[in-house]
Structures are given as C-alpha cells and as structure tokens.
Design an enzyme around this catalytic site. Structure first.
Site, PDB file in Angstrom:
ATOM      1  N   GLN A  12       0.827  -1.217   0.000  1.00  0.00           N
ATOM      2  CA  GLN A  12       0.000   0.000   0.000  1.00  0.00           C
ATOM      3  C   GLN A  12       0.860   1.265   0.000  1.00  0.00           C
ATOM      4  O   GLN A  12       0.642   2.170  -0.797  1.00  0.00           O
ATOM      5  CB  GLN A  12      -0.930   0.002   1.231  1.00  0.00           C
ATOM      6  CG  GLN A  12      -1.937   1.153   1.221  1.00  0.00           C
ATOM      7  CD  GLN A  12      -2.548   1.443   2.588  1.00  0.00           C
ATOM      8  OE1 GLN A  12      -2.086   0.958   3.616  1.00  0.00           O
ATOM      9  NE2 GLN A  12      -3.600   2.245   2.604  1.00  0.00           N
ATOM     10  N   ASP A  34      10.573  -6.006  -4.598  1.00  0.00           N
ATOM     11  CA  ASP A  34       9.540  -6.755  -3.875  1.00  0.00           C
ATOM     12  C   ASP A  34       9.697  -8.214  -4.237  1.00  0.00           C
ATOM     13  O   ASP A  34      10.446  -8.564  -5.147  1.00  0.00           O
ATOM     14  CB  ASP A  34       8.125  -6.247  -4.173  1.00  0.00           C
ATOM     15  CG  ASP A  34       7.200  -6.464  -2.977  1.00  0.00           C
ATOM     16  OD1 ASP A  34       7.300  -7.515  -2.329  1.00  0.00           O
ATOM     17  OD2 ASP A  34       6.393  -5.580  -2.674  1.00  0.00           O
ATOM     18  N   ILE A  35       8.956  -9.041  -3.500  1.00  0.00           N
ATOM     19  CA  ILE A  35       9.027 -10.473  -3.733  1.00  0.00           C
ATOM     20  C   ILE A  35       7.808 -10.827  -4.572  1.00  0.00           C
ATOM     21  O   ILE A  35       6.700 -10.712  -4.079  1.00  0.00           O
ATOM     22  CB  ILE A  35       9.080 -11.219  -2.381  1.00  0.00           C
ATOM     23  CG1 ILE A  35       9.117 -12.716  -2.559  1.00  0.00           C
ATOM     24  CG2 ILE A  35       7.932 -10.839  -1.481  1.00  0.00           C
ATOM     25  CD1 ILE A  35       9.317 -13.461  -1.247  1.00  0.00           C
ATOM     26  N   ASP A  53      13.542 -11.022  -2.007  1.00  0.00           N
ATOM     27  CA  ASP A  53      12.986 -11.487  -0.740  1.00  0.00           C
ATOM     28  C   ASP A  53      13.864 -10.846   0.335  1.00  0.00           C
ATOM     29  O   ASP A  53      15.066 -11.149   0.415  1.00  0.00           O
ATOM     30  CB  ASP A  53      13.074 -13.025  -0.696  1.00  0.00           C
ATOM     31  CG  ASP A  53      12.661 -13.596   0.649  1.00  0.00           C
ATOM     32  OD1 ASP A  53      12.435 -12.805   1.597  1.00  0.00           O
ATOM     33  OD2 ASP A  53      12.583 -14.836   0.754  1.00  0.00           O
ATOM     34  N   TYR A 142       2.169  -8.135  15.852  1.00  0.00           N
ATOM     35  CA  TYR A 142       2.523  -6.972  15.025  1.00  0.00           C
ATOM     36  C   TYR A 142       3.100  -5.867  15.921  1.00  0.00           C
ATOM     37  O   TYR A 142       4.162  -5.309  15.635  1.00  0.00           O
ATOM     38  CB  TYR A 142       1.259  -6.498  14.312  1.00  0.00           C
ATOM     39  CG  TYR A 142       1.401  -5.275  13.433  1.00  0.00           C
ATOM     40  CD1 TYR A 142       2.145  -5.307  12.263  1.00  0.00           C
ATOM     41  CD2 TYR A 142       0.735  -4.085  13.756  1.00  0.00           C
ATOM     42  CE1 TYR A 142       2.225  -4.186  11.433  1.00  0.00           C
ATOM     43  CE2 TYR A 142       0.812  -2.966  12.937  1.00  0.00           C
ATOM     44  CZ  TYR A 142       1.566  -3.026  11.787  1.00  0.00           C
ATOM     45  OH  TYR A 142       1.642  -1.914  10.964  1.00  0.00           O
ATOM     46  N   LYS A 146       6.782  -4.196  16.284  1.00  0.00           N
ATOM     47  CA  LYS A 146       6.991  -2.754  16.117  1.00  0.00           C
ATOM     48  C   LYS A 146       7.793  -2.181  17.288  1.00  0.00           C
ATOM     49  O   LYS A 146       8.727  -1.402  17.085  1.00  0.00           O
ATOM     50  CB  LYS A 146       5.650  -2.013  15.973  1.00  0.00           C
ATOM     51  CG  LYS A 146       4.946  -2.261  14.648  1.00  0.00           C
ATOM     52  CD  LYS A 146       5.808  -1.872  13.446  1.00  0.00           C
ATOM     53  CE  LYS A 146       5.108  -2.010  12.123  1.00  0.00           C
ATOM     54  NZ  LYS A 146       6.025  -1.950  10.971  1.00  0.00           N
ATOM     55  N   ILE A 172      -3.650   4.161   7.272  1.00  0.00           N
ATOM     56  CA  ILE A 172      -3.418   5.008   6.098  1.00  0.00           C
ATOM     57  C   ILE A 172      -4.504   4.721   5.061  1.00  0.00           C
ATOM     58  O   ILE A 172      -4.761   3.567   4.715  1.00  0.00           O
ATOM     59  CB  ILE A 172      -2.016   4.767   5.511  1.00  0.00           C
ATOM     60  CG1 ILE A 172      -0.973   5.198   6.541  1.00  0.00           C
ATOM     61  CG2 ILE A 172      -1.831   5.560   4.213  1.00  0.00           C
ATOM     62  CD1 ILE A 172       0.446   4.983   6.103  1.00  0.00           C
TER      63      ILE A 172
HETATM   64  C1  AKB Z   1      -2.930  -2.153  10.667  1.00  0.00           C
HETATM   65  O1  AKB Z   1      -4.132  -1.891  10.832  1.00  0.00           O
HETATM   66  O2  AKB Z   1      -2.398  -3.220  10.997  1.00  0.00           O
HETATM   67  C2  AKB Z   1      -2.061  -1.074  10.083  1.00  0.00           C
HETATM   68  C3  AKB Z   1      -1.475  -0.207  11.137  1.00  0.00           C
HETATM   69  C4  AKB Z   1      -2.314   0.793  11.830  1.00  0.00           C
HETATM   70  O3  AKB Z   1      -0.325  -0.311  11.439  1.00  0.00           O
HETATM   71  N1  AKB Z   1      -2.801  -0.292   9.150  1.00  0.00           N
END
Ligand code: AKB
Length: 320
Positions: A12, A34-35, A53, A142, A146, A172
């Site tokens: 994206q 990109d892969i 990759d 996730y 981060k 986004i």
């Molecule tokens: C998600 O929703 O996982 C992403 C983000 C806010 O990092 N768009």
C-alpha cells in the site's frame, strides 16, 4: 537522500512512495524491490526494479552495492490482523527484514526508514492523546515486532551510528493499492463499497476511534523526516504522527453526506475489535511537529471528497 532503495515496494505505501520519490529525486535514483508481487510488473515499467525477498541477506546486500544505495525504506511487514493468524511467520518476516536492513545499512553506511505504527501501543498505554514517550505493552505480534523494531533501530543508531528514523503511522487511507490484513483497512474499503454497492458492512463497532491519515500526508512525512536536520531530532524511533481520529459512524456520516443512499451495518470481527480497543483513540504528535515540522494537510472532509472522486473515476473505468 540520493540513491534510494524501497524494500516491499508493491504494498500500500510502497506503490505510492516509489513514484513520489522518483518525482523528487529522479526516476533512476529510486530502486523498487519486492518479492513476486502483483504490482511488480508496473513497478518494473517505471524505473529500476529488482525482485528481492528481504530475508535473503546476500541478494539484499548485492542490490545495495550495485545501485550505491544511501537510504533504505524498509516497508516489509505482515499487518496486525494477518499477524494474529500466524504470529511465528509475522515475527520471522517483520523482524527478519528489519534486521537485514539494519545490518546491511551498517555495512554500507545507509540511512534506514522503517515505519512503526499505532499498533506499538497497548491497552495499558494512555489511549487518549497518547504521549510520545509512554508505556508500550502491545498485545499483538505486530505490535511486539513494532516495539522491538523501534528499540533495535535506536540501538543501531546509538551503538553503530546508523541513521535510523521512523514514524508511528496510524491507519493510512489511499486509493491506488488496497491495504491487506490490517485492522484499519475498513477505512479504505468503505469508500470502494460506497461507490460500488452503496452499502458497507463494518468489522469494527461504532465508537471505536482510531488515528488515521490520507496517503499524501504519509508520503510527505517520509521525506520530511528523512531530510530533517539530525541535530533537531531528540527522538528517532519512532515519532507519533496523526492527521485525524474518527470511528466508523463518523466516516459513514462523511460519506453519506455526499452519497445520500449509502447505508452501513455492522458485523463486528472480534479479533479486529480486540486489536482496535487496545490501540490509541488519538495520539499526541507534538514532538514530530516540534522536531521536524510535521503538519498534515488533509482531514476527514477533504479526504472524503478526494477519495470519492478518485475511487469513483476508477469504478467508471471498470478498474474494480
Ligand atoms: C494495521 O491496521 O495493521 C495497520 C497499522 C495501523 O499499522 N494499518
């Protein structure tokens, strides 16, 4: 920035960041990788492109040397909702791509931009006006990636002098490439559904406020931060940035004002709801404003006008 590498360019952000940077720095100075992605052919038509990759450190390093890269945008990540389906894979990809980016940057003296996210926060963070520096105990893989990524990037800066910089992106919203596997994706999908079907089923309940941003502001943030005077940066990994905060009811109202027969119902997805509930309702981005001049231009109303126009034109052309 002179010679720029975008890793994960077909996603994206990458699919819009590549042409945006090419406009500023010259077509041949922005290398997309990109892969094996659906966007690869298009990327390859418009400038230098290499299939990569990001977990293949040898090929990654070869490309950096071949194009004399000085700045890497590492955009490789499985997003929040997809990550929960396969946490081990999310860790492997998200952290593997970051570690390779940092090591290769260290060896080749590159700067590195890696996006962090509102997902770096968790339910024990203050969720209103979330401060720049606060408790960060995310409950998703996730978010764990981060927070770890932010710390590792700061470590590479203080320990090895690698010029690492990052922002905590909110959801986004964009009209070129659909996001995939995120919790905030509904705020993009709603525009496509409004144009195509005039109805939308929302996976998050009314009252779920999240920070959001229109893509043009996100692209400008990447360049502004990477071009910022390093002596002004008290923070590096990573800056809170936001442009607006809304819940499903507010974005629905904004669209309905423009498409009166648009309807929305709810079919709440429990995993997405739990993730969204643990994320900020709205972040305090005053450090980004003070340290490098962050100043978003788009709000819910102006973004909705633009999204409906662009997505409407795509629909008329039969592009979805
Ligand atoms: C998600 O929703 O996982 C992403 C983000 C806010 O990092 N768009």
């Amino acid at each position: 920035m002179k010679n720029i590498l975008i890793v994960g360019a077909g996603g994206q952000i990458g699919s819009e960041l590549v042409p945006y940077l090419q406009n500023i720095y010259g077509k041949n100075n922005v290398v997309a990788t990109d892969i094996n992605c659906s966007a690869c052919n298009k990327l390859a038509e418009n400038g230098p492109f290499e299939e990569l990759d990001a977990l293949d450190a040898n090929k990654y390093a070869e490309i950096v040397k071949k194009y004399k890269i000085d700045t890497i945008f590492n955009l490789v990540a499985l997003l929040s909702a997809t990550g929960e389906k396969n946490p081990q894979l999310a860790w492997k990809i998200n952290m593997g791509a970051l570690l390779n980016s940092l090591e290769i940057a260290r060896e080749n003296k590159c700067a590195v931009f890696t996006p962090s996210s509102i997902g770096a926060f968790g339910a024990s963070s203050p969720l209103d006006n979330t401060p720049q520096d606060t408790v960060m105990r995310p409950s998703t893989i996730y978010g764990v990636c981060k927070v770890t990524g932010e710390m590792l990037s700061d470590y590479y800066y203080t320990r090895f002098g690698v010029d690492t910089r990052s922002v905590r992106f909110p959801g986004i919203i964009s009209n070129l490439t659909l996001p995939g596997g995120g919790t905030t994706d509904y705020a993009v999908e709603i525009y496509y559904a409004a144009i195509k079907e005039k109805k939308f089923t929302c996976p998050l309940p009314a009252g779920t406020f999240l920070d959001m941003m229109y893509m043009p502001d996100a692209l400008e943030a990447c360049v502004q931060l990477m071009e910022a005077d390093p002596s002004k940066l008290k923070h590096r990994n990573s800056f809170n940035i936001t442009a607006m905060s809304f819940d499903p009811a507010k974005i629905y109202e904004a669209i309905k004002k423009r498409i009166p027969d648009f309807t929305m119902d709810y079919n709440v997805e429990p995993v997405k709801k739990a993730i969204a509930d643990s994320w900020p309702n709205s972040m305090d981005d005053s450090c980004a404003r003070a340290e490098w001049g962050w100043n978003p231009k788009w709000n819910l109303e102006t973004m909705t006008d633009d999204m409906l126009k662009v997505v409407g034109d795509k629909f008329k052309k039969g592009l979805f």
